[in-house]
Motif scaffolding. Sequence first.
Motif, mmCIF file in Angstrom:
data_model
loop_
_atom_site.group_PDB
_atom_site.id
_atom_site.type_symbol
_atom_site.label_atom_id
_atom_site.label_comp_id
_atom_site.label_asym_id
_atom_site.label_seq_id
_atom_site.Cartn_x
_atom_site.Cartn_y
_atom_site.Cartn_z
ATOM 1 N N SER A 8 6.668 -5.239 15.595
ATOM 2 C CA SER A 8 5.439 -5.869 15.113
ATOM 3 C C SER A 8 4.202 -5.125 15.608
ATOM 4 N N ALA A 9 4.375 -4.251 16.606
ATOM 5 C CA ALA A 9 3.254 -3.429 17.083
ATOM 6 C C ALA A 9 2.733 -2.496 15.988
ATOM 7 N N LEU A 10 3.537 -2.270 14.953
ATOM 8 C CA LEU A 10 3.122 -1.361 13.875
ATOM 9 C C LEU A 10 2.225 -2.042 12.845
ATOM 10 N N ALA A 11 2.132 -3.367 12.876
ATOM 11 C CA ALA A 11 1.322 -4.089 11.890
ATOM 12 C C ALA A 11 -0.117 -3.592 11.921
ATOM 13 N N GLY A 12 -0.652 -3.302 10.741
ATOM 14 C CA GLY A 12 -2.043 -2.866 10.633
ATOM 15 C C GLY A 12 -2.267 -1.384 10.877
ATOM 16 N N SER A 13 -1.213 -0.655 11.267
ATOM 17 C CA SER A 13 -1.370 0.786 11.531
ATOM 18 C C SER A 13 -1.062 1.607 10.282
ATOM 19 N N THR A 14 -1.559 2.832 10.280
ATOM 20 C CA THR A 14 -1.243 3.779 9.202
ATOM 21 C C THR A 14 -0.224 4.777 9.736
ATOM 22 N N VAL A 15 0.893 4.913 9.029
ATOM 23 C CA VAL A 15 1.982 5.790 9.473
ATOM 24 C C VAL A 15 2.222 6.849 8.409
ATOM 25 N N LEU A 16 2.011 8.116 8.746
ATOM 26 C CA LEU A 16 2.325 9.217 7.837
ATOM 27 C C LEU A 16 3.817 9.528 7.951
ATOM 28 N N VAL A 17 4.516 9.480 6.821
ATOM 29 C CA VAL A 17 5.943 9.802 6.797
ATOM 30 C C VAL A 17 6.115 11.043 5.931
ATOM 31 N N GLY A 36 4.080 -4.832 7.830
ATOM 32 C CA GLY A 36 2.626 -4.946 7.723
ATOM 33 C C GLY A 36 1.871 -3.674 8.051
ATOM 34 N N ALA A 37 2.588 -2.550 8.099
ATOM 35 C CA ALA A 37 1.933 -1.250 8.295
ATOM 36 C C ALA A 37 1.589 -0.642 6.934
ATOM 37 N N ARG A 38 0.763 0.394 6.949
ATOM 38 C CA ARG A 38 0.456 1.136 5.729
ATOM 39 C C ARG A 38 1.133 2.503 5.825
ATOM 40 N N PRO A 39 2.275 2.657 5.158
ATOM 41 C CA PRO A 39 2.936 3.964 5.178
ATOM 42 C C PRO A 39 2.313 4.891 4.128
ATOM 43 N N VAL A 40 2.059 6.127 4.531
ATOM 44 C CA VAL A 40 1.589 7.159 3.601
ATOM 45 C C VAL A 40 2.702 8.201 3.496
ATOM 46 N N THR A 41 3.159 8.444 2.290
ATOM 47 C CA THR A 41 4.271 9.362 2.038
ATOM 48 C C THR A 41 3.736 10.728 1.632
ATOM 49 N N LEU A 42 4.187 11.778 2.315
ATOM 50 C CA LEU A 42 3.909 13.150 1.884
ATOM 51 C C LEU A 42 5.235 13.802 1.544
ATOM 52 N N CYS A 43 5.389 14.240 0.308
ATOM 53 C CA CYS A 43 6.672 14.810 -0.108
ATOM 54 C C CYS A 43 6.457 15.706 -1.327
ATOM 55 N N THR A 44 7.258 16.756 -1.444
ATOM 56 C CA THR A 44 7.201 17.599 -2.649
ATOM 57 C C THR A 44 7.925 16.933 -3.806
ATOM 58 N N MET A 45 8.830 16.019 -3.500
ATOM 59 C CA MET A 45 9.650 15.331 -4.512
ATOM 60 C C MET A 45 10.315 16.345 -5.444
ATOM 61 N N SER A 46 10.869 17.384 -4.829
ATOM 62 C CA SER A 46 11.511 18.445 -5.612
ATOM 63 C C SER A 46 13.022 18.492 -5.403
ATOM 64 N N ALA A 47 13.547 17.658 -4.517
ATOM 65 C CA ALA A 47 14.981 17.719 -4.208
ATOM 66 C C ALA A 47 15.832 17.076 -5.303
ATOM 67 N N TYR A 48 15.242 16.148 -6.050
ATOM 68 C CA TYR A 48 15.972 15.416 -7.093
ATOM 69 C C TYR A 48 15.130 15.352 -8.362
ATOM 70 N N ASP A 63 1.601 5.693 -7.127
ATOM 71 C CA ASP A 63 1.217 4.937 -5.930
ATOM 72 C C ASP A 63 0.181 5.752 -5.153
ATOM 73 N N PRO A 64 -1.003 5.186 -4.860
ATOM 74 C CA PRO A 64 -2.035 5.962 -4.150
ATOM 75 C C PRO A 64 -1.616 6.405 -2.746
ATOM 76 N N ASP A 65 -0.621 5.725 -2.159
ATOM 77 C CA ASP A 65 -0.146 6.129 -0.831
ATOM 78 C C ASP A 65 1.031 7.102 -0.890
ATOM 79 N N VAL A 66 1.333 7.597 -2.090
ATOM 80 C CA VAL A 66 2.323 8.665 -2.244
ATOM 81 C C VAL A 66 1.567 9.950 -2.580
ATOM 82 N N VAL A 67 1.651 10.922 -1.677
ATOM 83 C CA VAL A 67 0.931 12.188 -1.862
ATOM 84 C C VAL A 67 1.947 13.272 -2.206
#
Length: 363
Positions: A8-17, A36-48, A63-67
């Motif tokens: 629950s310590a992650l609630a409200g935090s931004t986590v780059l994955v 309750g965290a905000r995950p931001v995804t960085l990926c090439t999305m080229s594997a599949y 999704d705006p949090d998918v980069v």
Amino acid sequence: MHHPSDLSALAGSTVLVTGGAGLIGSRIVAQLRVLGARPVTLCTMSAYPERVYADLFGVHVSDPDVVLGDIRDTALVRKLVSDSDYVIHAAALADVAACTREPLAAIDTNIAGTQSVLDAVAATDRIRRMVFVSSASVYGDGNPEETDTPELLTMRQLLESVLGRIPPQFHEFTRRRPVSVYGNTKAWGEEQTSLILGQVGTSYAIVRYFSVYGEPQTVKPNSHSWVVAWFAARAHLGLPLHLNGGGRQMRDMVHVDDIAEGTLRALVSPRAHTETVNIGTGIPTSVRQVAELVREHYPNTGFLDTPLPAGDPLGGYAATRRMENILGCKPKVTVAQGVARYVNWLRDTPAAAPGWLRESTAA
């Protein structure tokens, strides 16, 4: 008062994955959202193919949090890191066979890309912790001679003369002896994480994943990774299961749900600071045993012995005491349960057995 690894310590935090669109990354992202965290995804999305990300992993480029981007894009990575509280660096060319075929591609992504992420994390004082995702492949086949006492070594040699190879248990302090390009890049990433982040005093943890499996994993051409997905897909289509090296390799099969939880606990547990922790079950399972578990669901499935591919370790299993003590978690899904879950999911999602595999069957 938070538990030492209270998520629950992650609630409200931004986590780059980084690599957050893949099987493991997407499961981590889903768990972060529940917390309750905000995950931001960085990926090439080229594997599949794109439909795999959208239909199976639930990742949408809208999704705006998918980069959509590359970890080697230093300006992009620096911007994303500077807006984050935590980083999970899971992006990699993670296919052992692909790394063996194209070592320069492995170096480009797994070494240059990791350096790009580390530089960005070291350049800001905002990051509370970075988790570097490593792999049991850094252990290779192990070397019991280095850890056994003379008496234990004699006993091991006697038993192995009767029973065949006894799989080693890999402790976090076991000497790393990678037998693949992929394992070598992960060993480098571990050292570089402690070197770069240790110099600037940024908290980090290193997690070593053992053999990850689970729905909605799907197979890729010319790969020998992801044995549960391969075996289940082939059995589903009425194809024989290829037992590379006779299936005698040992794996510690750990479900993706348990992997995701362990990774998140490494992000918040105070005791995980600068530590390296295995994430596995502590139970050795041979590749042949996995095939037999799949065959229980598809009784007419045949087995075919095939050669052992280059860089495919004979393997071992995880010592899990540090995982329990430092992360406060134990795996919840047994291999039999996980295989049954995968088979049921595949029956409900027949399109997950990819078209190219169906076509090779028809041919």
